[in-house]
Design a protein around this motif. Structure first.
Motif, PDB file in Angstrom:
ATOM      1  N   ILE A 189      47.830  50.068 -34.203  1.00 31.69           N
ATOM      2  CA  ILE A 189      47.672  48.774 -34.888  1.00 31.69           C
ATOM      3  C   ILE A 189      48.122  47.652 -33.949  1.00 31.69           C
ATOM      4  CG2 ILE A 189      48.212  47.420 -36.963  1.00 31.69           C
ATOM      5  CD1 ILE A 189      48.990  50.041 -38.351  1.00 31.69           C
ATOM      6  N   GLY A 190      49.268  47.878 -33.269  1.00 30.14           N
ATOM      7  CA  GLY A 190      49.776  46.877 -32.311  1.00 30.14           C
ATOM      8  C   GLY A 190      48.753  46.582 -31.229  1.00 30.14           C
ATOM      9  N   ALA A 191      48.060  47.641 -30.778  1.00 32.86           N
ATOM     10  CA  ALA A 191      47.054  47.476 -29.724  1.00 32.86           C
ATOM     11  C   ALA A 191      45.883  46.637 -30.225  1.00 32.86           C
ATOM     12  CB  ALA A 191      46.557  48.835 -29.263  1.00 32.86           C
ATOM     13  N   LEU A 192      45.494  46.878 -31.489  1.00 36.00           N
ATOM     14  CA  LEU A 192      44.373  46.121 -32.063  1.00 36.00           C
ATOM     15  C   LEU A 192      44.696  44.624 -32.113  1.00 36.00           C
ATOM     16  CD1 LEU A 192      43.037  48.014 -35.209  1.00 36.00           C
ATOM     17  CD2 LEU A 192      41.739  47.230 -33.229  1.00 36.00           C
ATOM     18  N   ILE A 193      45.926  44.319 -32.522  1.00 40.02           N
ATOM     19  CA  ILE A 193      46.298  42.906 -32.691  1.00 40.02           C
ATOM     20  C   ILE A 193      46.570  42.248 -31.338  1.00 40.02           C
ATOM     21  CG2 ILE A 193      47.896  41.283 -33.822  1.00 40.02           C
ATOM     22  CD1 ILE A 193      48.467  43.604 -35.838  1.00 40.02           C
ATOM     23  N   SER A 194      47.296  42.962 -30.471  1.00 38.69           N
ATOM     24  CA  SER A 194      47.755  42.321 -29.225  1.00 38.69           C
ATOM     25  C   SER A 194      46.914  42.673 -28.000  1.00 38.69           C
ATOM     26  CB  SER A 194      49.194  42.750 -28.929  1.00 38.69           C
ATOM     27  OG  SER A 194      49.202  44.116 -28.538  1.00 38.69           O
ATOM     28  N   LYS A 195      46.053  43.680 -28.172  1.00 40.27           N
ATOM     29  CA  LYS A 195      45.250  44.193 -27.035  1.00 40.27           C
ATOM     30  C   LYS A 195      46.167  44.773 -25.950  1.00 40.27           C
ATOM     31  CE  LYS A 195      41.450  42.221 -28.806  1.00 40.27           C
ATOM     32  NZ  LYS A 195      41.784  42.512 -30.205  1.00 40.27           N
TER      33      LYS A 195
ATOM     34  N   PHE B 170      55.634  44.839 -42.334  1.00 41.50           N
ATOM     35  CA  PHE B 170      55.360  44.524 -43.751  1.00 41.50           C
ATOM     36  C   PHE B 170      56.265  43.384 -44.236  1.00 41.50           C
ATOM     37  CE2 PHE B 170      55.073  49.202 -43.114  1.00 41.50           C
ATOM     38  CZ  PHE B 170      53.691  49.334 -43.149  1.00 41.50           C
ATOM     39  N   GLY B 171      56.765  42.581 -43.317  1.00 45.76           N
ATOM     40  CA  GLY B 171      57.619  41.446 -43.692  1.00 45.76           C
ATOM     41  C   GLY B 171      59.041  41.840 -44.071  1.00 45.76           C
TER      42      GLY B 171
ATOM     43  N   CYS C 182      66.193  35.578 -28.449  1.00 46.36           N
ATOM     44  CA  CYS C 182      65.694  34.845 -29.630  1.00 46.36           C
ATOM     45  C   CYS C 182      64.203  35.024 -29.842  1.00 46.36           C
ATOM     46  CB  CYS C 182      66.036  33.365 -29.521  1.00 46.36           C
ATOM     47  SG  CYS C 182      65.156  32.525 -28.183  1.00 46.36           S
ATOM     48  N   GLY C 183      63.475  35.417 -28.800  1.00 46.93           N
ATOM     49  CA  GLY C 183      62.035  35.601 -28.950  1.00 46.93           C
ATOM     50  C   GLY C 183      61.368  34.332 -29.430  1.00 46.93           C
ATOM     51  N   THR C 184      60.549  34.461 -30.465  1.00 46.12           N
ATOM     52  CA  THR C 184      59.818  33.300 -30.981  1.00 46.12           C
ATOM     53  C   THR C 184      60.621  32.545 -32.044  1.00 46.12           C
ATOM     54  OG1 THR C 184      58.750  34.701 -32.602  1.00 46.12           O
ATOM     55  CG2 THR C 184      57.582  34.368 -30.514  1.00 46.12           C
ATOM     56  N   ALA C 185      61.895  32.865 -32.160  1.00 45.81           N
ATOM     57  CA  ALA C 185      62.851  32.110 -32.990  1.00 45.81           C
ATOM     58  C   ALA C 185      62.866  32.455 -34.481  1.00 45.81           C
ATOM     59  CB  ALA C 185      62.656  30.602 -32.811  1.00 45.81           C
ATOM     60  N   ASP C 186      62.544  33.686 -34.828  1.00 40.07           N
ATOM     61  CA  ASP C 186      62.615  34.084 -36.237  1.00 40.07           C
ATOM     62  C   ASP C 186      64.041  34.014 -36.775  1.00 40.07           C
ATOM     63  OD1 ASP C 186      59.998  34.466 -36.666  1.00 40.07           O
ATOM     64  OD2 ASP C 186      60.052  36.645 -36.797  1.00 40.07           O
TER      65      ASP C 186
ATOM     66  N   SER D 220      50.541  36.893 -29.632  1.00 42.38           N
ATOM     67  CA  SER D 220      50.202  37.594 -30.886  1.00 42.38           C
ATOM     68  C   SER D 220      51.444  38.211 -31.541  1.00 42.38           C
ATOM     69  CB  SER D 220      49.176  38.692 -30.603  1.00 42.38           C
ATOM     70  OG  SER D 220      49.701  39.586 -29.639  1.00 42.38           O
ATOM     71  N   TYR D 221      52.636  37.948 -30.966  1.00 40.55           N
ATOM     72  CA  TYR D 221      53.851  38.628 -31.416  1.00 40.55           C
ATOM     73  C   TYR D 221      54.147  38.393 -32.905  1.00 40.55           C
ATOM     74  CZ  TYR D 221      58.714  39.980 -31.976  1.00 40.55           C
ATOM     75  OH  TYR D 221      59.867  40.552 -32.445  1.00 40.55           O
ATOM     76  N   ASP D 222      54.090  37.135 -33.332  1.00 38.84           N
ATOM     77  CA  ASP D 222      54.463  36.832 -34.722  1.00 38.84           C
ATOM     78  C   ASP D 222      53.522  37.508 -35.714  1.00 38.84           C
ATOM     79  OD1 ASP D 222      56.727  35.418 -34.145  1.00 38.84           O
ATOM     80  OD2 ASP D 222      55.716  33.483 -34.053  1.00 38.84           O
ATOM     81  N   LYS D 223      52.227  37.416 -35.411  1.00 37.39           N
ATOM     82  CA  LYS D 223      51.235  38.018 -36.310  1.00 37.39           C
ATOM     83  C   LYS D 223      51.440  39.539 -36.364  1.00 37.39           C
ATOM     84  CE  LYS D 223      46.246  38.266 -36.864  1.00 37.39           C
ATOM     85  NZ  LYS D 223      44.996  38.146 -36.115  1.00 37.39           N
ATOM     86  N   ALA D 224      51.587  40.157 -35.197  1.00 37.62           N
ATOM     87  CA  ALA D 224      51.759  41.613 -35.138  1.00 37.62           C
ATOM     88  C   ALA D 224      53.034  42.027 -35.868  1.00 37.62           C
ATOM     89  CB  ALA D 224      51.809  42.071 -33.679  1.00 37.62           C
ATOM     90  N   ASN D 225      54.096  41.268 -35.657  1.00 39.53           N
ATOM     91  CA  ASN D 225      55.387  41.603 -36.264  1.00 39.53           C
ATOM     92  C   ASN D 225      55.298  41.594 -37.789  1.00 39.53           C
ATOM     93  OD1 ASN D 225      58.067  42.322 -36.110  1.00 39.53           O
ATOM     94  ND2 ASN D 225      58.782  40.202 -36.163  1.00 39.53           N
ATOM     95  N   ARG D 226      54.661  40.550 -38.336  1.00 41.94           N
ATOM     96  CA  ARG D 226      54.553  40.443 -39.802  1.00 41.94           C
ATOM     97  C   ARG D 226      53.763  41.617 -40.379  1.00 41.94           C
ATOM     98  NH1 ARG D 226      57.596  36.332 -39.334  1.00 41.94           N
ATOM     99  NH2 ARG D 226      58.931  38.143 -39.103  1.00 41.94           N
TER     100      ARG D 226
END
Ligand SMILES: C[S@@+](CC[C@H](N)C(=O)[O-])C[C@H]1O[C@@H](n2cnc3c(N)ncnc32)[C@H](O)[C@@H]1O
Length: 228
Positions: A172-178, A27-28, A57-61, A17-23
């Motif tokens: 918010i992070g907890a909601l997205i990533s549990k 706020f991008g 590099c993580g998920t390569a952003d 869920s990292y990419d979704k949570a990060n965005r």
């Protein structure tokens, strides 16, 4: 489990869920910082057969943007299997390697540009990592660090950042990533990190030359461009 392994395990857990949570949580805005950082670093480089290594590099952003610089080799390195799995799914044309910042497994003086964005804070042995970067960089090689540094006295906007990170982001992070614990880790890791001035001192100690320093969004994040 040692502290460093626990941190990496946490990234393994939040990777899906990292990419979704990060965005959502950033706020991008981080994309704008990354783009500007890469534009700036290019002014300090005048060759196009670059060997580029993106550490943590993580998920390569960051790799997604570095791909657009003329290069001969681009490698993304991260110790988290979970983060690398996503990175590999996103970019089959980039080389990814599992390793820690403190032991990159690369030859001496083999890299022109090392980047590390929002990753250096997670490295427990920071001085060791800087020495490792110095070892693998070619003469006059460049290190780019983009990071949330510890707030210095009077940093009003960074104070708001810390309030957001401590009081709003974990929920918010907890909601997205549990995984609330992982998002509580972020503000704590900033408190344990260098301030901008402390890091400038550290660079002097290690005989690394600061070429450019810039803060973004009134001190929320900082960019260091450093020469070996
Ligand atoms: C917040 S993510 C940043 C990822 C990416 N650089 C970005 O900008 O989105 C932090 C990354 O640091 C990695 N990391 C943690 N400890 C590390 C270490 N000792 N050496 C290198 N990377 C590490 C984690 O696995 C995670 O992928």
């Amino acid at each position: 489990m040692q502290k460093q392994e626990k941190i990496v395990q946490m990234f393994n857990e939040i990777a899906p869920s990292y990419d979704k949570a990060n965005r959502i949580l950033s706020f991008g805005i981080d994309t704008k910082w990354r783009q500007d950082a890469i534009k700036r670093v290019q002014k300090h480089i005048n060759k196009d057969d670059l060997v580029i290594v993106d550490v943590a590099c993580g998920t390569a952003d960051m790799c997604a943007l570095l791909k657009n610089i003329k290069h001969t080799k681009l490698i993304g390195i991260d110790p988290s299997e979970g983060m690398l799995k996503i990175a590999k799914q996103r970019f089959s044309d980039i080389d990814f390697k599992q390793a820690y910042a403190t032991a990159l497994g690369l030859d001496d003086e083999s890299v022109d540009l090392i980047t590390i964005s929002f990753g250096f804070r997670n490295v427990v042995e920071k001085e060791q990592a800087l020495k490792e970067f110095k070892r693998v960089l070619k003469k006059d090689g460049i290190l780019l660090i983009l990071e949330f540094f510890k707030r210095e006295k009077g940093g009003f906007i960074a104070k708001i950042r810390d309030f957001y990170l401590k009081n709003i982001l974990p929920s918010i992070g907890a909601l997205i990533s549990k995984n609330k614990q992982a998002y509580e880790y972020l503000p704590n890791s900033i408190d344990d990190f260098y301030s901008n001035n402390e890091f400038k001192e550290e660079l002097k100690q290690l005989d690394l030359e600061l070429l450019e320093f810039k803060t973004y969004s009134f001190g929320v994040s900082s960019l260091f461009i450093i020469k070996k």
